[in-house]
Design a protein around this motif. Structure first.
Motif, PDB file in Angstrom:
ATOM      1  N   UNK A   1       0.822  -1.211   0.000  1.00 27.32           N
ATOM      2  CA  UNK A   1       0.000   0.000   0.000  1.00 27.32           C
ATOM      3  C   UNK A   1       0.853   1.257   0.000  1.00 27.32           C
ATOM      4  N   UNK A   2       2.036   1.183   0.612  1.00 28.92           N
ATOM      5  CA  UNK A   2       2.923   2.341   0.667  1.00 28.92           C
ATOM      6  C   UNK A   2       4.290   1.919   0.124  1.00 28.92           C
ATOM      7  N   UNK A   3       4.537   2.239  -1.141  1.00 31.40           N
ATOM      8  CA  UNK A   3       5.780   1.836  -1.793  1.00 31.40           C
ATOM      9  C   UNK A   3       6.944   2.679  -1.302  1.00 31.40           C
ATOM     10  N   UNK A   4       8.068   2.006  -1.059  1.00 32.54           N
ATOM     11  CA  UNK A   4       9.298   2.746  -0.749  1.00 32.54           C
ATOM     12  C   UNK A   4       9.782   3.390  -2.043  1.00 32.54           C
ATOM     13  N   UNK A   5      10.748   4.290  -1.929  1.00 33.85           N
ATOM     14  CA  UNK A   5      11.279   4.970  -3.124  1.00 33.85           C
ATOM     15  C   UNK A   5      11.840   3.953  -4.110  1.00 33.85           C
ATOM     16  N   UNK A   6      12.534   2.942  -3.587  1.00 39.88           N
ATOM     17  CA  UNK A   6      13.120   1.904  -4.442  1.00 39.88           C
ATOM     18  C   UNK A   6      12.037   1.076  -5.120  1.00 39.88           C
ATOM     19  N   UNK A   7      11.000   0.717  -4.358  1.00 38.32           N
ATOM     20  CA  UNK A   7       9.897  -0.065  -4.922  1.00 38.32           C
ATOM     21  C   UNK A   7       9.146   0.730  -5.987  1.00 38.32           C
ATOM     22  N   UNK A   8       8.948   2.016  -5.727  1.00 36.22           N
ATOM     23  CA  UNK A   8       8.217   2.845  -6.686  1.00 36.22           C
ATOM     24  C   UNK A   8       8.965   2.928  -8.015  1.00 36.22           C
ATOM     25  N   UNK A   9      10.276   3.071  -7.942  1.00 39.01           N
ATOM     26  CA  UNK A   9      11.085   3.115  -9.173  1.00 39.01           C
ATOM     27  C   UNK A   9      10.959   1.803  -9.936  1.00 39.01           C
ATOM     28  N   UNK A  10      11.033   0.690  -9.213  1.00 33.13           N
ATOM     29  CA  UNK A  10      10.944  -0.628  -9.850  1.00 33.13           C
ATOM     30  C   UNK A  10       9.582  -0.836 -10.508  1.00 33.13           C
ATOM     31  N   UNK A  11       8.509  -0.487  -9.785  1.00 34.21           N
ATOM     32  CA  UNK A  11       7.159  -0.656 -10.321  1.00 34.21           C
ATOM     33  C   UNK A  11       6.930   0.273 -11.514  1.00 34.21           C
ATOM     34  N   UNK A  12       7.423   1.514 -11.412  1.00 38.86           N
ATOM     35  CA  UNK A  12       7.283   2.463 -12.525  1.00 38.86           C
ATOM     36  C   UNK A  12       8.010   1.965 -13.767  1.00 38.86           C
ATOM     37  N   UNK A  13       9.184   1.360 -13.579  1.00 35.45           N
ATOM     38  CA  UNK A  13       9.935   0.821 -14.714  1.00 35.45           C
ATOM     39  C   UNK A  13       9.174  -0.312 -15.389  1.00 35.45           C
ATOM     40  N   UNK A  14       8.573  -1.178 -14.573  1.00 36.65           N
ATOM     41  CA  UNK A  14       7.776  -2.273 -15.121  1.00 36.65           C
ATOM     42  C   UNK A  14       6.563  -1.727 -15.870  1.00 36.65           C
TER      43      UNK A  14
END
Length: 692
Positions: free
Chosen positions: A597-610
């Motif tokens: 529910x709350x993406x870390x900065x690293x997770x957000x970058x990874x998900x955005x790339x996908x």
């Protein structure tokens, strides 16, 4: 209180009052339908507000047109508009219930090609409460007809009518602005129609779809070879080398592609009341010389089966609206599996026990380069009611009767057989039911076990025929489920089938898995856990057959390649990968199934790339199909398909087979000294026994 009632009645007796009543009734009705008949994924107060607001602008605009009219005509015009909009809402409710999507112009354009037996499907989908969408229309008619509301025949001032029209435009502008603030790029980056309806309403979605359809038609007319540059750059960056270990291991072999209608992966090894539902397919799935994939997903959109065929044989995605086989199958240039293999010495044929126009196959297959298309016209039993169910011939009869043509095909051949009995609404007569239904309490879902069991029995009989004739030793057999059988609108039943109290969007994402397996004697098999989908089938098959595939316009990757990108794009822009899953707007850890529910900065970058990868891939494929860009490109060694070379009439096909038997005596029948092998085909189909 009486004074209030009197004032209200007085207000309703004015044209403005009737207009306000009609708008409010329609808007309330629409909101209730959005909340109860669709699964739009509304979250938070902002989305709830927009859902309630979005019916108003178009209702005010369209109903407001009546205010420019004189006398009684304006009242009946408002009621007529209400009836039309209600009918459109009703139609979308029925379509959405089974397909989890909304009607499009392209879909309606091709409706004549997919209308077979739809009455049975609609009967199973329809609910009595669906007719409540016409309640406001009925009330308005009653109010006027019985003069409970008196018609105001006085002229309505033009400036007031214009003000109301302007109000509709302002309200829509505010609606759009709020929607964009909640979801940036709503109209430019969205592949999921649920978002458009959730934020802007069904009427706005219809206009959006019309504009998009017109734009796509214009795109094709204005496209040129330079439009391919960005597509080729994308493919060049994402192209990988196939698995060398498997390259050419099936060279020269026949290829059977068996289409397992609506079959889902969860059915593998599934039992009902202790009885295995699919013993034949399960056995094949686990054999040492079968490559089985347990993270293989359907990637279809509105085109369903047609999208699956398009992906399997072209490695191009279906369109976000309608079915490309219908809208583009006749006119577009394709570089499909049948044409590629035909130019490598293969005989290519597709088998389907229904009318040739279904999904526009009779035209699309010419564009793809199929030598033969054995449709309903070729089967003597096809017109007998007891031999048919759902969308064509029953599988046992269809596969048995297809064998008479398979035995005549010059080898090597590429043959695709499309089963249909396991198609919604899962109708099967009692004589053919040999297993218990599911016990979910959902009458739509429960018969699925019985039609899947029947499909499995049909496949078992076909495989026995291949063994008796020796075809199994010289063939590679590919089996795949084309799309889900149980839609996401049956969540309680899905939860029960999966042994869960409640299903999440993560569960629903994984519910999109379908079986995919490749069987061949001597093949180094096993269960492969790579993430992939239907877009990846063609590159995989071509590598196994030893066909070079380095300069084609294909968006899939060899499923056996060790360094492949394992991001699987769904047609609506969601995705699954070994790391993250995004479905219905929610993001999950793919390994644990935990919602993030709350993406870390690293997770957000990874998900955005996908997400960027998926969006780019879908957009590039759409550009190819919508622009008919393959007309500007020809891979090395590939000859352009000439559609006029193909004729699928029964008389022509039979004559062509007889000529091939003389000119190229490599068929099973020819090698059996011209004798039929049909005595080797054993089926327990009760219809055939009664005929004898």
């Amino acid at each position: 209180m009486r004074q209030v009632v009197k004032k209200v009645r007085l207000g309703l007796n004015s044209r403005l009052g009737f207009f306000i009543l009609a708008v409010l009734l329609f808007s309330v009705k629409s909101y209730i339908a959005y909340r109860t008949k669709f699964n739009l994924g509304v979250k938070g107060s902002m989305q709830e507000l927009l859902l309630a607001l979005n019916p108003l602008p178009f209702a005010i605009l369209l109903f407001g047109l009546a205010l420019y009219m004189r006398g009684r005509k304006s009242y009946w015009f408002m009621i007529g508009i209400d009836a039309i909009l209600s009918t459109w809402l009703f139609s979308n409710i029925l379509y959405y219930r089974e397909f989890s999507d909304f009607l499009t112009f392209n879909l309606m354009k091709g409706s004549s090609s997919v209308s077979t037996n739809l009455s049975k499907s609609i009967a199973g989908i329809l609910k009595p409460t669906d007719f409540l969408v016409f309640l406001d229309v009925a009330l308005l008619i009653i109010f006027v007809a019985f003069k409970w509301i008196k018609m105001d025949t006085n002229p309505f001032k033009l400036r007031y009518a214009a003000t109301i029209s302007a109000l509709a435009v302002v309200l829509f502008g505010a609606n759009l602005s709020l929607a964009e603030s909640d979801r940036s790029g709503l109209l430019t980056r969205t592949f999921d129609n649920n978002y458009i309806v959730k934020y802007l309403g069904l009427e706005a979605y219809t206009v959006y779809d019309g504009v998009k359809t017109t734009k796509n038609n214009t795109t094709k007319a204005n496209a040129n070879s330079s439009d391919l540059a960005s597509v080729q750059n994308y493919l060049k960056k994402n192209r990988i080398s196939p698995n060398i270990q498997y390259s050419g291991v099936a060279k020269g072999k026949n290829v059977f592609v068996i289409h397992l209608e609506s079959l889902q992966q969860f059915m593998i090894d599934y039992k009902v009341n202790g009885q295995e539902i699919m013993p034949n397919i399960d056995k094949l799935y686990h054999e040492n010389d079968t490559l089985s994939f347990d993270n293989f997903y359907n990637q279809v959109g509105q085109g369903k089966t047609a999208d699956a065929e398009l992906m399997l044989e072209n490695s191009l995605f279906g369109l976000p609206e309608g079915a490309a086989m219908i809208t583009d199958g006749t006119t577009n240039t394709f570089q499909a599996a049948p044409a590629i293999l035909d130019q490598k010495g293969y005989t290519t044929a597709s088998f389907h026990g229904d009318v040739p126009s279904f999904w526009n196959r009779d035209n699309a297959y010419k564009s793809w380069g199929y030598d033969y298309f054995f449709s309903k016209d070729y089967y003597k039993n096809a017109d007998k009611a007891k031999y048919n169910v759902g969308y064509g011939m029953k599988d046992k009869i269809f596969l048995r009767d297809s064998a008479q043509y398979i035995q005549q095909l010059p080898q090597p051949f590429y043959a695709k057989l499309i089963t249909v009995t396991n198609h919604y609404p899962y109708i099967l007569d009692s004589k053919n039911k040999s297993i218990d239904a599911f016990d979910t309490g959902d009458s739509t879902v429960d018969p699925y076990a019985q039609t899947a069991h029947y499909l499995d029995q049909s496949v078992g009989e076909f495989m026995s025929y291949l063994k008796k004739t020796g075809l199994d030793k010289n063939s590679m057999i590919v089996m795949y489920g084309d799309h889900y059988g149980i839609s996401n609108n049956h969540k309680p039943a899905i939860a029960k089938l999966l042994g869960k109290k409640k299903v999440t969007n993560y569960d629903l994402a994984n519910f999109q898995k379908v079986p995919f397996m490749i069987h061949m004697p001597g093949l180094k098999g096993g269960i492969n856990h790579t993430y992939g989908g239907e877009i990846d089938v063609l590159p995989t098959i071509l590598n196994l057959l030893g066909v070079k595939n380095q300069d084609t316009i294909q968006f899939g990757q060899d499923l056996l390649a060790p360094n492949r990108n394992q991001t699987v794009a769904f047609r609506n822009g969601d995705f699954v990968s070994p790391t993250y899953t995004k479905y219905g707007g929610d993001v999950y850890d793919s390994q644990t199934g935990k919602e993030l529910k709350h993406l870390s900065a690293k997770q957000k970058v990874a998900v955005d790339n996908l997400q960027n990868h998926v969006t780019t891939e879908l957009s590039a494929s759409d550009k190819v199909v919508n622009g008919d860009l393959l007309r500007f490109y020809q891979p090395k060694g590939f000859k352009k398909v000439i559609k006029s070379d193909f004729n699928y009439k029964e008389s022509v096909g039979v004559k062509k087979l007889k000529k091939a038997e003389k000119d190229d005596p490599t068929s099973v029948k020819a090698k059996n000294n011209g004798k039929s092998t049909m005595s080797d085909y054993q089926t327990d189909a009760p219809e055939l026994k009664s005929s004898k």
